[in-house]
Design an enzyme around this catalytic site. Structure first.
Site, PDB file in Angstrom:
ATOM      1  N   LYS A 186     -88.312 -12.690   2.211  1.00  0.00           N
ATOM      2  CA  LYS A 186     -89.238 -13.744   1.811  1.00  0.00           C
ATOM      3  C   LYS A 186     -90.329 -13.159   0.893  1.00  0.00           C
ATOM      4  O   LYS A 186     -90.285 -11.990   0.548  1.00  0.00           O
ATOM      5  CB  LYS A 186     -89.818 -14.416   3.052  1.00  0.00           C
ATOM      6  CG  LYS A 186     -88.742 -15.165   3.880  1.00  0.00           C
ATOM      7  CD  LYS A 186     -88.242 -16.425   3.194  1.00  0.00           C
ATOM      8  CE  LYS A 186     -86.911 -16.965   3.690  1.00  0.00           C
ATOM      9  NZ  LYS A 186     -86.847 -17.446   5.047  1.00  0.00           N
TER      10      LYS A 186
HETATM   11  C1  LIG Z   1     -86.050 -18.224   6.088  1.00  0.00           C
HETATM   12  C2  LIG Z   1     -86.211 -19.674   6.378  1.00  0.00           C
HETATM   13  C3  LIG Z   1     -86.509 -20.142   7.657  1.00  0.00           C
HETATM   14  C4  LIG Z   1     -86.520 -19.249   8.853  1.00  0.00           C
HETATM   15  O1  LIG Z   1     -87.351 -18.174   8.723  1.00  0.00           O
HETATM   16  P1  LIG Z   1     -87.287 -17.029   9.856  1.00  0.00           P
HETATM   17  O2  LIG Z   1     -88.579 -16.308   9.698  1.00  0.00           O
HETATM   18  O3  LIG Z   1     -86.086 -16.190   9.520  1.00  0.00           O
HETATM   19  O4  LIG Z   1     -87.145 -17.719  11.166  1.00  0.00           O
HETATM   20  C5  LIG Z   1     -86.745 -21.479   7.838  1.00  0.00           C
HETATM   21  N1  LIG Z   1     -86.660 -22.342   6.817  1.00  0.00           N
HETATM   22  C6  LIG Z   1     -86.356 -21.944   5.575  1.00  0.00           C
HETATM   23  C7  LIG Z   1     -86.298 -22.950   4.478  1.00  0.00           C
HETATM   24  C8  LIG Z   1     -86.098 -20.595   5.323  1.00  0.00           C
HETATM   25  O5  LIG Z   1     -85.752 -20.194   4.087  1.00  0.00           O
END
Ligand SMILES: *Cc1c(COP(=O)(O)O)cnc(C)c1O
Length: 385
Positions: A186
């Site tokens: 991210k």
């Molecule tokens: C990555 C992601 C999540 C989940 O994030 P985590 O930290 O891995 O639980 C939820 N929604 C979207 C749109 C994502 O890209």
């Protein structure tokens, strides 16, 4: 001849991150404690204050705790875009409620506000917009719809740090609760991690309790407040969602770099856009006028007149050492979610999914790496070199 391969994503971890984690490891305090308290404070400050930030071990946990704190439960319905990661809908099921999938607007890739009201019923409790790829949803319109129908908003901002809607930062842009992700790929990372943000003290308090077994105070206080000591009550069957200080130490450093990371990505996006302007590609949607985009993902769509289909395009790039991804196969196409949308159609998401591909975009990418991605894409799509 060996070719240099370029991954879809590589995290930017510098010596400061390594030093911060090492210091935490040497400190003797590994789980939720002073680093996490500092990370929460810094995160709230990053958003300009006026909100509480509750650190958790994933965005999925933040989404779950957010819906729980909003009182979503069995029999309720929650509106979710079909073009998202499965976590957005899955947390609705954790609470025994029903996700109601809504198609996207193919020009923004976000939930289509014009299709939401048709999906609202007596049971609808909340909207979960996803700021897709980091492009903010039209929160002004979503808030008006929510207010009209007495719905709450939990926005999935897993892609959207930093970003803003009409000058108002994500996290304060009209939602009751916002969930951020610090997953490895991210816009900033703690390896695994997430943050729940809300201006409502009751929601924050409930999330703090539920993130740690339903215990009525934080671990840190439990172990450092001499009066509290071993005395604690358990007020609800909570979850195990607290964030470790090791992760928060990393997050504190990454957060300091979040703005500059965003500027770097925006620069790469401008470079891609310029290099691809004459190709049979639909380029990523720009933010709405007055909005700010985090540019988490660079998603292109192969135009109708492209000489190659999406699947072969991905394979060809892979053969030339270029990693790509697809965001996302829409939820309504997934086995688990099909029963929740019988009879419904999602033509916009189907169309986007049939032709979209996400190209490498990360802070540590070099000009040479990006030039190679550009050269390969231009070569495959018949652009003049
Ligand atoms: C990555 C992601 C999540 C989940 O994030 P985590 O930290 O891995 O639980 C939820 N929604 C979207 C749109 C994502 O890209």
């Amino acid at each position: 001849m060996s070719i240099e391969s370029i991954p879809f994503f590589r995290p930017s971890i510098g010596e400061d991150e390594i030093a911060a984690v090492t210091e935490c490891l040497r400190s003797g305090w590994l789980t939720t404690g002073p680093k996490t308290a500092a990370f929460e404070k810094a995160f709230s400050d990053f958003l300009g204050g006026g909100v509480e930030a509750v650190a958790v071990n994933s965005a999925t946990a933040a989404l779950h705790l957010g819906l729980e704190a909003l009182g979503v439960g069995p029999g309720d319905e929650v509106i979710v875009p079909t073009l998202t990661f499965t976590a957005t809908a899955e947390v609705v099921r954790y609470l025994g409620a029903q996700p109601v999938l809504v198609d996207i607007d193919a020009t923004t890739l976000c939930i289509d506000p014009g299709r939401i009201e048709a999906a609202i019923t007596q049971r609808t409790k909340a909207l979960m917009p996803v700021h897709f790829a980091g492009r903010m949803c039209d929160m002004t319109t979503l808030k008006a719809i929510a207010d009209k129908h007495s719905l709450r908003i939990l926005d999935d901002a897993a892609h959207a740090l930093p970003a803003h809607h009409q000058g108002v930062t994500v996290g304060k842009a009209g939602a009751d609760v916002t969930a951020f992700s610090f997953y490895a790929n991210k816009t900033m990372t703690t390896g695994e991690g997430g943050m729940l943000v809300t201006a409502d003290p009751a929601i924050a308090a409930r999330a703090r309790t539920m993130r740690l077994h339903g215990i009525d105070r934080d671990v840190f206080n439990r172990f450092t407040d001499p009066r509290a000591g071993w005395v604690y009550d358990v007020v609800a069957p909570g979850f195990k969602y607290n964030l470790a200080d090791i992760a928060s130490a990393l997050g504190l450093v990454q957060l300091q770099r979040a703005e500059s990371f965003g500027r770097i990505r925006a620069g790469r996006v401008a470079r891609y856009d310029a290099a691809f302007s004459d190709l049979p590609l639909i380029l990523p949607p720009k933010p709405a006028d007055g909005d700010g985009h985090s540019w988490h993902l660079y998603i292109v769509q192969l135009a109708q007149d492209a000489p190659i289909g999406r699947d072969d395009f991905i394979l060809t790039l892979k053969e030339q050492g270029i990693g790509t991804s697809v965001h996302y196969r829409p939820l309504h196409q997934m086995t688990v979610w099909k029963p929740f949308c019988e009879g419904a159609t999602f033509p916009q998401a189907d169309l986007v999914f049939s032709r979209c591909v996400t190209l490498p975009l990360f802070m540590a990418m070099t000009d040479a790496e990006q030039d190679r991605v550009i050269a390969v894409v231009r070569g495959v799509l018949g652009g003049r070199s």
